[in-house]
Design a protein around this motif. Sequence first.
Motif, PDB file in Angstrom:
ATOM      1  N   GLY A 157      12.043   6.625  20.660  1.00 57.05           N
ATOM      2  CA  GLY A 157      12.581   6.365  21.996  1.00 57.05           C
ATOM      3  C   GLY A 157      13.928   7.015  22.191  1.00 57.05           C
ATOM      4  N   SER A 158      14.754   6.965  21.164  1.00 59.69           N
ATOM      5  CA  SER A 158      16.074   7.602  21.289  1.00 59.69           C
ATOM      6  C   SER A 158      15.947   9.106  21.417  1.00 59.69           C
ATOM      7  N   PHE A 159      14.980   9.684  20.676  1.00 57.89           N
ATOM      8  CA  PHE A 159      14.785  11.128  20.772  1.00 57.89           C
ATOM      9  C   PHE A 159      14.333  11.536  22.171  1.00 57.89           C
ATOM     10  N   ILE A 160      13.405  10.794  22.746  1.00 47.13           N
ATOM     11  CA  ILE A 160      12.903  11.126  24.093  1.00 47.13           C
ATOM     12  C   ILE A 160      14.013  10.956  25.123  1.00 47.13           C
ATOM     13  N   ASN A 161      14.785   9.927  24.988  1.00 52.68           N
ATOM     14  CA  ASN A 161      15.882   9.727  25.937  1.00 52.68           C
ATOM     15  C   ASN A 161      16.922  10.852  25.827  1.00 52.68           C
ATOM     16  N   GLY A 162      17.208  11.255  24.606  1.00 53.00           N
ATOM     17  CA  GLY A 162      18.163  12.350  24.441  1.00 53.00           C
ATOM     18  C   GLY A 162      17.627  13.644  24.988  1.00 53.00           C
ATOM     19  N   LEU A 163      16.340  13.921  24.741  1.00 49.61           N
ATOM     20  CA  LEU A 163      15.754  15.139  25.289  1.00 49.61           C
ATOM     21  C   LEU A 163      15.772  15.142  26.803  1.00 49.61           C
ATOM     22  N   GLY A 164      15.455  13.991  27.407  1.00 46.55           N
ATOM     23  CA  GLY A 164      15.487  13.902  28.870  1.00 46.55           C
ATOM     24  C   GLY A 164      16.879  14.070  29.424  1.00 46.55           C
ATOM     25  N   SER A 165      17.872  13.571  28.702  1.00 47.27           N
ATOM     26  CA  SER A 165      19.253  13.728  29.175  1.00 47.27           C
ATOM     27  C   SER A 165      19.681  15.189  29.129  1.00 47.27           C
ATOM     28  N   CYS A 166      19.265  15.899  28.081  1.00 46.30           N
ATOM     29  CA  CYS A 166      19.616  17.325  27.994  1.00 46.30           C
ATOM     30  C   CYS A 166      18.947  18.125  29.097  1.00 46.30           C
ATOM     31  N   ILE A 167      17.674  17.884  29.311  1.00 51.10           N
ATOM     32  CA  ILE A 167      16.970  18.617  30.380  1.00 51.10           C
ATOM     33  C   ILE A 167      17.586  18.291  31.730  1.00 51.10           C
ATOM     34  N   GLY A 168      17.933  17.024  31.942  1.00 54.87           N
ATOM     35  CA  GLY A 168      18.533  16.637  33.210  1.00 54.87           C
ATOM     36  C   GLY A 168      19.908  17.248  33.400  1.00 54.87           C
ATOM     37  N   PHE A 169      20.642  17.450  32.311  1.00 55.72           N
ATOM     38  CA  PHE A 169      21.967  18.054  32.426  1.00 55.72           C
ATOM     39  C   PHE A 169      21.861  19.466  32.955  1.00 55.72           C
ATOM     40  N   PHE A 170      20.929  20.242  32.402  1.00 53.76           N
ATOM     41  CA  PHE A 170      20.766  21.616  32.882  1.00 53.76           C
ATOM     42  C   PHE A 170      20.067  21.655  34.236  1.00 53.76           C
ATOM     43  N   GLY A 171      19.193  20.683  34.488  1.00 50.58           N
ATOM     44  CA  GLY A 171      18.510  20.671  35.778  1.00 50.58           C
ATOM     45  C   GLY A 171      19.429  20.344  36.935  1.00 50.58           C
TER      46      GLY A 171
END
Length: 360
Positions: A70-84
């Motif tokens: 869960g932490s990995f998915i949340n971190g990945l989503g935060s990174c994608i959202g930062f660039f998005g």
Amino acid sequence: MVEQNSEHAEPNFDIEEPVKPTQEAPATAPASSAPTKRHTVSVQPLQKDQMQPSYAQTLDVPRNEHSGYGSFINGLGSCIGFFGAIPCCPCPNPFKEVDQGSVGLVSRFGAFYKSVDPGLVKINLCSEDLQAVSVRTQLANIRDQVAITKDNVTVRVDGVVYYSVHSPYKAAYAVEDMRSSVIERSQITLRSVLGSRSLQSLIQDREQISRDIEEIVTSITQEWGVLVSISIRDVHLSDSDQVALAASARATRQAEAKVVAAKGEVAAAKLMKQTAELLASPAAMSIRHLDALQNMAKTSNAKTIFVPMSVDGVQSLTQGMGGNQTITDGANSGSAAAGPSNQQENSIGQTAQLHALENI
């Protein structure tokens, strides 16, 4: 040079003076061309209690058993959202819009954990999902619902369903398709209620039937977080049923007219009976004779009227009219001199009648 220009400027003012009457023309216009008085409308500012109520809340999310994943998915989503969030970046934008009149439901890993009000909402692109639920009043038409009434008459009914969501969470997660479920439930209840009513009741008590249907449907849709209002719009009958219904209404009106006429005849008979009792006395009959003779004598044409009447009636008539005493004296003397002869009494009575008519 300045003085010459000023001299040439004076004729220009003289040329513009004849234009003044055109400005005074509206003053001589008729009153009908005067501008009408405008009514001002005061606009009240929008109050907070008149706006959409707030449904924003956040629930306590239980700890995820798969904390590492869960932490990995949340971190990945935060990174994608930062660039998005950067314009012109090919990554998806993490900011989503919730329109006015709707409520946003955010779920994380498939579990609901918060609701948001209209506006801009940021979500995690990999672990969160946003679902918008409208809380506006919506309309659904129910067309051509065939039902058989209690008296075995087939009718087609058109209705209108108004529904609004008061619990976005139940409307989104307690029922699969909220709109289709409300429409189907309304159709079934409509046919069921119409089957328990007669055709005459359906036509006369349409509002009451609508309220009955609304109560039954609302008791079920409240579990879905929906409030329902139902109205019957049209009732379609076949041509034969329309003719039969018109004949029944015509017969009912005729029966009511006969009842009213009978009541009037009874009342008239009672009045006639009372009138006959009042006019049974000789004095009342004499007054009626007097009125009749006076009405006939009012016309301009000369008339000779022969009225069968006894000597006593003539005496009472002449006394009531205030005629000459000589008429009664002549009648009394004639009757005394004639004796018991019937012919003399008849001649005296006729003479008295003619004298009475001449006095009128």
